[in-house]
Design a protein around this motif. Sequence first.
Motif, PDB file in Angstrom:
ATOM      1  N   LEU A  69      -5.643  62.670   9.552  1.00  0.00           N
ATOM      2  CA  LEU A  69      -4.332  62.038   9.407  1.00  0.00           C
ATOM      3  C   LEU A  69      -3.635  62.527   8.141  1.00  0.00           C
ATOM      4  O   LEU A  69      -2.415  62.730   8.126  1.00  0.00           O
ATOM      5  CB  LEU A  69      -4.493  60.515   9.382  1.00  0.00           C
ATOM      6  CG  LEU A  69      -3.200  59.700   9.301  1.00  0.00           C
ATOM      7  CD1 LEU A  69      -2.271  60.027  10.475  1.00  0.00           C
ATOM      8  CD2 LEU A  69      -3.512  58.200   9.280  1.00  0.00           C
ATOM      9  N   SER A  70      -4.398  62.742   7.078  1.00  0.00           N
ATOM     10  CA  SER A  70      -3.828  63.252   5.828  1.00  0.00           C
ATOM     11  C   SER A  70      -3.229  64.640   6.026  1.00  0.00           C
ATOM     12  O   SER A  70      -2.129  64.929   5.544  1.00  0.00           O
ATOM     13  CB  SER A  70      -4.905  63.304   4.742  1.00  0.00           C
ATOM     14  OG  SER A  70      -5.437  62.023   4.470  1.00  0.00           O
ATOM     15  N   VAL A  71      -3.937  65.507   6.731  1.00  0.00           N
ATOM     16  CA  VAL A  71      -3.428  66.855   7.010  1.00  0.00           C
ATOM     17  C   VAL A  71      -2.109  66.780   7.773  1.00  0.00           C
ATOM     18  O   VAL A  71      -1.124  67.450   7.435  1.00  0.00           O
ATOM     19  CB  VAL A  71      -4.465  67.665   7.815  1.00  0.00           C
ATOM     20  CG1 VAL A  71      -3.846  68.948   8.361  1.00  0.00           C
ATOM     21  CG2 VAL A  71      -5.665  67.999   6.944  1.00  0.00           C
ATOM     22  N   THR A  72      -2.066  65.929   8.797  1.00  0.00           N
ATOM     23  CA  THR A  72      -0.873  65.820   9.636  1.00  0.00           C
ATOM     24  C   THR A  72       0.323  65.284   8.865  1.00  0.00           C
ATOM     25  O   THR A  72       1.441  65.785   8.980  1.00  0.00           O
ATOM     26  CB  THR A  72      -1.163  64.925  10.853  1.00  0.00           C
ATOM     27  OG1 THR A  72      -2.280  65.454  11.574  1.00  0.00           O
ATOM     28  CG2 THR A  72       0.039  64.861  11.785  1.00  0.00           C
ATOM     29  N   LEU A  73       0.106  64.267   8.054  1.00  0.00           N
ATOM     30  CA  LEU A  73       1.206  63.677   7.281  1.00  0.00           C
ATOM     31  C   LEU A  73       1.731  64.645   6.233  1.00  0.00           C
ATOM     32  O   LEU A  73       2.946  64.707   5.987  1.00  0.00           O
ATOM     33  CB  LEU A  73       0.750  62.372   6.636  1.00  0.00           C
ATOM     34  CG  LEU A  73       0.442  61.224   7.599  1.00  0.00           C
ATOM     35  CD1 LEU A  73      -0.082  60.012   6.845  1.00  0.00           C
ATOM     36  CD2 LEU A  73       1.685  60.854   8.410  1.00  0.00           C
ATOM     37  N   ARG A  74       0.852  65.403   5.602  1.00  0.00           N
ATOM     38  CA  ARG A  74       1.307  66.401   4.631  1.00  0.00           C
ATOM     39  C   ARG A  74       2.181  67.456   5.308  1.00  0.00           C
ATOM     40  O   ARG A  74       3.159  67.930   4.734  1.00  0.00           O
ATOM     41  CB  ARG A  74       0.110  67.067   3.956  1.00  0.00           C
ATOM     42  CG  ARG A  74      -0.675  66.177   3.008  1.00  0.00           C
ATOM     43  CD  ARG A  74       0.075  65.946   1.712  1.00  0.00           C
ATOM     44  NE  ARG A  74       0.077  67.117   0.839  1.00  0.00           N
ATOM     45  CZ  ARG A  74       0.738  67.184  -0.312  1.00  0.00           C
ATOM     46  NH1 ARG A  74       1.484  66.167  -0.705  1.00  0.00           N
ATOM     47  NH2 ARG A  74       0.675  68.261  -1.063  1.00  0.00           N
ATOM     48  N   TYR A  75       1.833  67.801   6.518  1.00  0.00           N
ATOM     49  CA  TYR A  75       2.620  68.785   7.258  1.00  0.00           C
ATOM     50  C   TYR A  75       3.977  68.212   7.664  1.00  0.00           C
ATOM     51  O   TYR A  75       5.018  68.849   7.464  1.00  0.00           O
ATOM     52  CB  TYR A  75       1.846  69.234   8.491  1.00  0.00           C
ATOM     53  CG  TYR A  75       2.624  70.146   9.410  1.00  0.00           C
ATOM     54  CD1 TYR A  75       2.998  71.433   9.006  1.00  0.00           C
ATOM     55  CD2 TYR A  75       3.008  69.721  10.680  1.00  0.00           C
ATOM     56  CE1 TYR A  75       3.713  72.268   9.838  1.00  0.00           C
ATOM     57  CE2 TYR A  75       3.726  70.551  11.523  1.00  0.00           C
ATOM     58  CZ  TYR A  75       4.081  71.819  11.097  1.00  0.00           C
ATOM     59  OH  TYR A  75       4.802  72.640  11.926  1.00  0.00           O
ATOM     60  N   LEU A  76       3.992  67.009   8.219  1.00  0.00           N
ATOM     61  CA  LEU A  76       5.231  66.434   8.721  1.00  0.00           C
ATOM     62  C   LEU A  76       6.183  66.023   7.608  1.00  0.00           C
ATOM     63  O   LEU A  76       7.395  66.266   7.685  1.00  0.00           O
ATOM     64  CB  LEU A  76       4.922  65.216   9.602  1.00  0.00           C
ATOM     65  CG  LEU A  76       4.069  65.442  10.847  1.00  0.00           C
ATOM     66  CD1 LEU A  76       3.851  64.133  11.583  1.00  0.00           C
ATOM     67  CD2 LEU A  76       4.708  66.469  11.768  1.00  0.00           C
ATOM     68  N   ILE A  77       5.655  65.397   6.577  1.00  0.00           N
ATOM     69  CA  ILE A  77       6.513  64.829   5.536  1.00  0.00           C
ATOM     70  C   ILE A  77       6.914  65.856   4.491  1.00  0.00           C
ATOM     71  O   ILE A  77       8.057  65.880   4.033  1.00  0.00           O
ATOM     72  CB  ILE A  77       5.816  63.610   4.887  1.00  0.00           C
ATOM     73  CG1 ILE A  77       5.698  62.484   5.927  1.00  0.00           C
ATOM     74  CG2 ILE A  77       6.566  63.140   3.656  1.00  0.00           C
ATOM     75  CD1 ILE A  77       4.987  61.249   5.435  1.00  0.00           C
ATOM     76  N   HIS A  78       6.012  66.738   4.110  1.00  0.00           N
ATOM     77  CA  HIS A  78       6.298  67.699   3.047  1.00  0.00           C
ATOM     78  C   HIS A  78       6.601  69.099   3.571  1.00  0.00           C
ATOM     79  O   HIS A  78       7.017  69.962   2.793  1.00  0.00           O
ATOM     80  CB  HIS A  78       5.132  67.746   2.058  1.00  0.00           C
ATOM     81  CG  HIS A  78       4.906  66.449   1.345  1.00  0.00           C
ATOM     82  ND1 HIS A  78       5.669  66.033   0.290  1.00  0.00           N
ATOM     83  CD2 HIS A  78       4.012  65.449   1.563  1.00  0.00           C
ATOM     84  CE1 HIS A  78       5.253  64.853  -0.138  1.00  0.00           C
ATOM     85  NE2 HIS A  78       4.251  64.471   0.623  1.00  0.00           N
ATOM     86  N   GLY A  79       6.398  69.342   4.855  1.00  0.00           N
ATOM     87  CA  GLY A  79       6.759  70.626   5.432  1.00  0.00           C
ATOM     88  C   GLY A  79       5.899  71.784   4.964  1.00  0.00           C
ATOM     89  O   GLY A  79       6.341  72.939   5.002  1.00  0.00           O
ATOM     90  N   ILE A  80       4.679  71.517   4.523  1.00  0.00           N
ATOM     91  CA  ILE A  80       3.780  72.576   4.062  1.00  0.00           C
ATOM     92  C   ILE A  80       3.212  73.297   5.278  1.00  0.00           C
ATOM     93  O   ILE A  80       2.688  72.668   6.197  1.00  0.00           O
ATOM     94  CB  ILE A  80       2.644  71.985   3.202  1.00  0.00           C
ATOM     95  CG1 ILE A  80       3.218  71.177   2.026  1.00  0.00           C
ATOM     96  CG2 ILE A  80       1.726  73.081   2.685  1.00  0.00           C
ATOM     97  CD1 ILE A  80       2.179  70.428   1.229  1.00  0.00           C
ATOM     98  N   ASN A  81       3.296  74.616   5.290  1.00  0.00           N
ATOM     99  CA  ASN A  81       2.846  75.349   6.474  1.00  0.00           C
ATOM    100  C   ASN A  81       1.326  75.341   6.594  1.00  0.00           C
ATOM    101  O   ASN A  81       0.608  74.975   5.662  1.00  0.00           O
ATOM    102  CB  ASN A  81       3.396  76.776   6.490  1.00  0.00           C
ATOM    103  CG  ASN A  81       2.897  77.621   5.327  1.00  0.00           C
ATOM    104  OD1 ASN A  81       1.720  77.566   4.960  1.00  0.00           O
ATOM    105  ND2 ASN A  81       3.770  78.419   4.752  1.00  0.00           N
TER     106      ASN A  81
END
Length: 484
Positions: free
Chosen positions: A178-190
């Motif tokens: 869940l942490s990986v997914t939220l970092r991707y969605l919220i911060h846009g990190i590729n």
Amino acid sequence: MEEGTAEYPARSLGGSAVVVEECAGVSISEAGACVVNEFKAEERDSDSPEIIFVAAVKRKNNIATARGGKVNVRRRRGGRGGHHSTAGIGVACVTSTDERVKKKRAKRRFWEHPSLAMRSESGIFQAMYEDLRQHPEKFFDFYGMSISTFDELLSSVKIAITKKDTVARMAITAEERLSVTLRYLIHGINFSFLGKDFMIGRSTISGIVRETCAAILKALQPKEMPEPTTEDWTRISEEFYHKTSFPNCLGAVDGRQVKIVSSQAVIVASKKFKNCNSVVVMGVADANYKFTAVEVGLFSGDEGGEFSIEKSSFGSSLLAKSLAIPLPCPPPNSERALPFVFIGREDFPPHENILQPYAGKDLKVKCSIFNNRLARAYSSIDCALAILCHKFKLLRVGLTVAPEFGMSIVKTICILHNFLGERDGLNMDDSFACSLEDYALFRSEVEVIAEDSKSRREEFADYFVSPAGEVSWQTHGVEKHEQP
């Protein structure tokens, strides 16, 4: 017969091998051998590795062997053997090994790359998760939500995203997924940078995001964005009137484009989406800047390939009058019934349940007042999309995934927008401007009664200038004299 060509009707035999049906009199010009059993071929004793032959007979239990330009057929498992000519026997075309054999996957140098071997000790999740939970403000900055909201979201999807440990390795926990997914969605990190932060392979990161987004959609959509009932629409209209002084309003409708950044994932996408260059999100927002309905589609730039509201389930239901919209009722302080409506832009076509502003500059006072009142109600969708865009930076960065995956991501973001807004509130500082490109939702002729729609707009305009419906701020910026 030339290499790599089939001169006879053929069907696939797996990979690039083909079987030519009932081609009598075909001779084989090169040495080689293959065995066919139930139309599954494998190489055997080939003297010429660059050229292979596949022969198939009508009876499944026969074995056909091609040697020296002739086909020998014998029955399998003790059946009667014999030599037969090629007449009556399907013979495969000569096929190059380069075309037939699938590209072999490169042999892995490591079971787990040395740079990722220390994930359990040095990964960003292992190093920071427990410490962040001791500092709520830092946790919010990292995850974009409070600790309690994160725990609630985790409990909703934990069963779906939890994997079992194996003898070979320990599974990535649900918290880390869940942490990986939220970092991707919220911060846009590729994916590549996320892989380095979490010390997880890029392909694994992609799989985690895909699975977690699907789990979030399945768990939260029935709760956060259910299909409104008549009672829900009535409650929404009451909130609109309380906050915007616009009666009988069911929501504001608009659309935006999320760019798909050129990448290999898009290039190799299916032919159906090969020209797609953006994901379109259409939203219907209430007075609290939450989405009551969201449609996500693709814009390809090809004629006839655009996403439009008529093609969406919401638009289809609206035009078919199956949205459970309440019957017309009088607004406050009035006895004249007005219909329940959605607010749209001036490029929206007339419709009995859609109101759009008067177009032009030199308008009568009544029309300008109507536009002022309409703009205040319409601002709910503008603010909702702006908050969505600023909260989830991925929408501004652009998607580097295949279009189908991108649609799932955008849907998940819209669901999380409602989920977070209900629990952590919305940052209104983000509501001033949306950096996403506008999108015209209506692109085809809609069969409506234009005069009837215009008369309904006149009814609202008359109500706004009457003592029963006027408000103190509605004349701001409006000329004090009638225009011709």
